[in-house]
Design a protein around this motif. Structure first.
Motif, PDB file in Angstrom:
ATOM      1  N   TYR A 163      -6.889  34.479  -0.237  1.00  0.00           N
ATOM      2  CA  TYR A 163      -7.333  35.590  -1.067  1.00  0.00           C
ATOM      3  C   TYR A 163      -8.783  35.430  -1.508  1.00  0.00           C
ATOM      4  CZ  TYR A 163      -2.385  36.679  -1.061  1.00  0.00           C
ATOM      5  OH  TYR A 163      -1.110  36.984  -0.657  1.00  0.00           O
ATOM      6  N   GLU A 164      -9.222  34.193  -1.703  1.00  0.00           N
ATOM      7  CA  GLU A 164     -10.625  33.955  -2.035  1.00  0.00           C
ATOM      8  C   GLU A 164     -11.513  34.278  -0.837  1.00  0.00           C
ATOM      9  OE1 GLU A 164     -11.337  30.393  -4.769  1.00  0.00           O
ATOM     10  OE2 GLU A 164      -9.348  29.972  -3.936  1.00  0.00           O
ATOM     11  N   ILE A 165     -11.027  33.947   0.355  1.00  0.00           N
ATOM     12  CA  ILE A 165     -11.780  34.297   1.570  1.00  0.00           C
ATOM     13  C   ILE A 165     -11.922  35.812   1.662  1.00  0.00           C
ATOM     14  CG2 ILE A 165     -11.721  34.271   4.101  1.00  0.00           C
ATOM     15  CD1 ILE A 165     -10.190  31.604   3.881  1.00  0.00           C
ATOM     16  N   ILE A 223      -8.388  48.833   5.053  1.00  0.00           N
ATOM     17  CA  ILE A 223      -9.846  48.911   4.966  1.00  0.00           C
ATOM     18  C   ILE A 223     -10.473  48.605   6.323  1.00  0.00           C
ATOM     19  CG2 ILE A 223     -11.900  47.907   3.887  1.00  0.00           C
ATOM     20  CD1 ILE A 223     -10.214  47.394   1.389  1.00  0.00           C
ATOM     21  N   GLU A 224      -9.914  47.635   7.045  1.00  0.00           N
ATOM     22  CA  GLU A 224     -10.440  47.306   8.376  1.00  0.00           C
ATOM     23  C   GLU A 224     -10.392  48.516   9.299  1.00  0.00           C
ATOM     24  OE1 GLU A 224      -9.060  42.605   8.190  1.00  0.00           O
ATOM     25  OE2 GLU A 224      -7.901  44.046   9.356  1.00  0.00           O
ATOM     26  N   VAL A 225      -9.279  49.270   9.253  1.00  0.00           N
ATOM     27  CA  VAL A 225      -9.144  50.459  10.096  1.00  0.00           C
ATOM     28  C   VAL A 225     -10.158  51.517   9.693  1.00  0.00           C
ATOM     29  CG1 VAL A 225      -7.622  52.381  10.705  1.00  0.00           C
ATOM     30  CG2 VAL A 225      -6.705  50.067  10.641  1.00  0.00           C
ATOM     31  N   ILE A 226     -10.276  51.776   8.386  1.00  0.00           N
ATOM     32  CA  ILE A 226     -11.188  52.812   7.897  1.00  0.00           C
ATOM     33  C   ILE A 226     -12.638  52.482   8.234  1.00  0.00           C
ATOM     34  CG2 ILE A 226     -12.121  53.870   5.785  1.00  0.00           C
ATOM     35  CD1 ILE A 226      -9.297  53.587   4.580  1.00  0.00           C
ATOM     36  N   GLU A 227     -13.011  51.194   8.128  1.00  0.00           N
ATOM     37  CA  GLU A 227     -14.399  50.779   8.366  1.00  0.00           C
ATOM     38  C   GLU A 227     -14.675  50.451   9.828  1.00  0.00           C
ATOM     39  OE1 GLU A 227     -16.809  50.898   6.234  1.00  0.00           O
ATOM     40  OE2 GLU A 227     -15.545  51.528   4.559  1.00  0.00           O
ATOM     41  N   PRO A 246     -12.832  44.777  13.190  1.00  0.00           N
ATOM     42  CA  PRO A 246     -11.783  44.154  14.016  1.00  0.00           C
ATOM     43  C   PRO A 246     -10.577  43.769  13.160  1.00  0.00           C
ATOM     44  CG  PRO A 246     -13.925  43.122  14.401  1.00  0.00           C
ATOM     45  CD  PRO A 246     -14.083  43.991  13.193  1.00  0.00           C
ATOM     46  N   ARG A 247      -9.402  43.780  13.776  1.00  0.00           N
ATOM     47  CA  ARG A 247      -8.214  43.322  13.068  1.00  0.00           C
ATOM     48  C   ARG A 247      -8.425  41.905  12.566  1.00  0.00           C
ATOM     49  NH1 ARG A 247      -2.906  43.539  16.419  1.00  0.00           N
ATOM     50  NH2 ARG A 247      -4.256  42.313  17.745  1.00  0.00           N
ATOM     51  N   GLY A 248      -8.031  41.670  11.318  1.00  0.00           N
ATOM     52  CA  GLY A 248      -8.143  40.331  10.760  1.00  0.00           C
ATOM     53  C   GLY A 248      -9.533  39.966  10.290  1.00  0.00           C
ATOM     54  N   TRP A 249     -10.438  40.956  10.233  1.00  0.00           N
ATOM     55  CA  TRP A 249     -11.821  40.652   9.814  1.00  0.00           C
ATOM     56  C   TRP A 249     -11.846  40.007   8.441  1.00  0.00           C
ATOM     57  CZ3 TRP A 249     -14.888  42.245   5.712  1.00  0.00           C
ATOM     58  CH2 TRP A 249     -16.253  41.958   5.820  1.00  0.00           C
ATOM     59  N   PHE A 250     -11.006  40.487   7.523  1.00  0.00           N
ATOM     60  CA  PHE A 250     -10.988  39.929   6.173  1.00  0.00           C
ATOM     61  C   PHE A 250     -10.536  38.474   6.156  1.00  0.00           C
ATOM     62  CE2 PHE A 250     -11.216  44.265   4.424  1.00  0.00           C
ATOM     63  CZ  PHE A 250     -12.122  44.031   3.402  1.00  0.00           C
ATOM     64  N   ASP A 251      -9.836  38.042   7.192  1.00  0.00           N
ATOM     65  CA  ASP A 251      -9.308  36.686   7.245  1.00  0.00           C
ATOM     66  C   ASP A 251     -10.116  35.811   8.185  1.00  0.00           C
ATOM     67  OD1 ASP A 251      -6.197  38.394   7.515  1.00  0.00           O
ATOM     68  OD2 ASP A 251      -7.228  37.803   5.681  1.00  0.00           O
ATOM     69  N   SER A 252     -11.318  36.265   8.552  1.00  0.00           N
ATOM     70  CA  SER A 252     -12.139  35.562   9.536  1.00  0.00           C
ATOM     71  C   SER A 252     -13.162  34.675   8.836  1.00  0.00           C
ATOM     72  CB  SER A 252     -12.876  36.561  10.434  1.00  0.00           C
ATOM     73  OG  SER A 252     -11.952  37.372  11.120  1.00  0.00           O
ATOM     74  N   ILE A 253     -13.313  33.476   9.358  1.00  0.00           N
ATOM     75  CA  ILE A 253     -14.279  32.528   8.813  1.00  0.00           C
ATOM     76  C   ILE A 253     -14.949  31.799   9.974  1.00  0.00           C
ATOM     77  CG2 ILE A 253     -13.173  32.134   6.576  1.00  0.00           C
ATOM     78  CD1 ILE A 253     -11.752  29.763   7.782  1.00  0.00           C
ATOM     79  N   SER A 254     -16.160  31.341   9.748  1.00  0.00           N
ATOM     80  CA  SER A 254     -16.827  30.556  10.781  1.00  0.00           C
ATOM     81  C   SER A 254     -16.281  29.136  10.779  1.00  0.00           C
ATOM     82  CB  SER A 254     -18.342  30.536  10.531  1.00  0.00           C
ATOM     83  OG  SER A 254     -18.623  29.755   9.375  1.00  0.00           O
ATOM     84  N   THR A 300     -10.730  33.533  13.740  1.00  0.00           N
ATOM     85  CA  THR A 300     -10.064  34.721  13.243  1.00  0.00           C
ATOM     86  C   THR A 300      -8.602  34.427  12.976  1.00  0.00           C
ATOM     87  OG1 THR A 300     -11.538  36.164  14.483  1.00  0.00           O
ATOM     88  CG2 THR A 300      -9.457  37.117  13.745  1.00  0.00           C
ATOM     89  N   VAL A 301      -8.177  34.700  11.771  1.00  0.00           N
ATOM     90  CA  VAL A 301      -6.779  34.566  11.393  1.00  0.00           C
ATOM     91  C   VAL A 301      -6.198  35.964  11.357  1.00  0.00           C
ATOM     92  CG1 VAL A 301      -5.183  33.683   9.666  1.00  0.00           C
ATOM     93  CG2 VAL A 301      -7.425  32.617   9.955  1.00  0.00           C
TER      94      VAL A 301
END
Length: 278
Positions: free
Chosen positions: A4-6, A54-58, A61-69, A128-129
């Motif tokens: 959730y912090e990510i 939000i990912e769909v509206i914007e 990519p799927r899982g963008w909110f859960d993506s980290i380098s 990507t998660v």
């Protein structure tokens, strides 16, 4: 640091210099809900459903909110390797370091952990998660259904920050082919008709598709309006310079003469979700 912090960090970066209120409207959220997620003083999290929406509206990519380098994955716990109990990381692969760090991360499933480790092992630059549902079909978009009941009778008290009950996925192209006119799909919302005064056109508890950008009279039609501090769904007809006629389709309910300067249009009803265009 947990998932959730990510997501919160990603949300802050997505909003950037935009107005939070405009973002909330576009994403089908109450402004208060978005503020709670962004606040450091509340424990409101960005859940899976809202993140995917939000990912769909914007168009993300799927899982963008859960993506980290990969570098961020190594620092997920918020410090250097010693603070995470790793010690000297020399000689360890990136995957080894990520595996140890993930032991301190809450909220990730075993599948998500495996994906992060696998991506790090492949020296991927982005991890990507994926917690999401399948991709939307064609041009499908998500329309929020708010916990708003427009009375087709005596009137409902309007709440200032309604929450979302659920949502529907629709094709804007298909809506236009049905004769429903609108400028942008994110102007469309769903509310619920309540009562019998608009029957048979609108029945009790029928979901209604409305355009929230229509805030003034644009011609005879059915509107969501506030009159005498109550929310109504009624047909409006201009009676004279100072008055509307507020009309019910149910013949048992009479026509009311109401002052135009005491009538506040909130939206125009475009479609009844029982197959009835308006």
């Amino acid at each position: 640091m947990d998932i959730y912090e990510i997501r919160k960090q990603q949300l802050v970066s997505l909003i950037g210099a935009q107005r939070k209120g405009a973002c909330a409207e576009r994403w089908g959220m109450a402004p208060a809900h978005l503020s709670q997620i962004l606040s450091d003083k509340t424990a409101k999290n960005l859940g899976d459903d809202v993140a995917r929406r939000i990912e769909v509206i914007e168009g993300l990519p799927r899982g963008w909110f859960d993506s980290i380098s990969a570098d961020e994955a190594i620092n997920l716990v918020g410090g250097d390797s010693d603070s995470a109990g790793v010690g000297d990381a020399s000689g360890q692969t990136t995957a080894d370091q990520v595996r140890l760090m993930l032991a301190n991360v809450k909220g990730l499933s075993s599948t998500a952990r495996d994906r992060i480790i696998a991506a790090a092992d492949e020296s991927s630059n982005v991890v990507t998660v994926d917690f999401s549902r399948p991709d939307p079909v064609g041009d499908e978009v998500w329309i929020a259904h708010y916990d708003v009941r427009g009375a087709m009778g005596a009137g409902e008290v309007h709440h200032g920050y309604p929450e979302i009950l659920q949502g529907i996925r629709v094709s804007p192209k298909h809506l236009r082919e049905m004769g429903i006119e609108f400028k942008e799909h994110f102007h469309l919302k769903m509310v619920t008709g309540w009562g019998q005064s608009m029957a048979p056109t609108i029945k009790n508890r029928d979901p209604l598709l409305v355009d929230i950008t229509i805030r003034e009279f644009t011609g005879e039609g059915t509107y969501v309006l506030t009159w005498q501090r109550h929310l109504h769904i009624k047909r409006l007809h201009i009676l004279d310079e100072d008055h509307f006629e507020m009309i019910s389709d149910n013949e048992r309910h009479g026509v009311r003469k109401i002052r135009r300067d005491d009538t506040y249009i909130q939206a125009r009803v475009l479609y009844v979700w029982n197959g009835q265009p308006l």
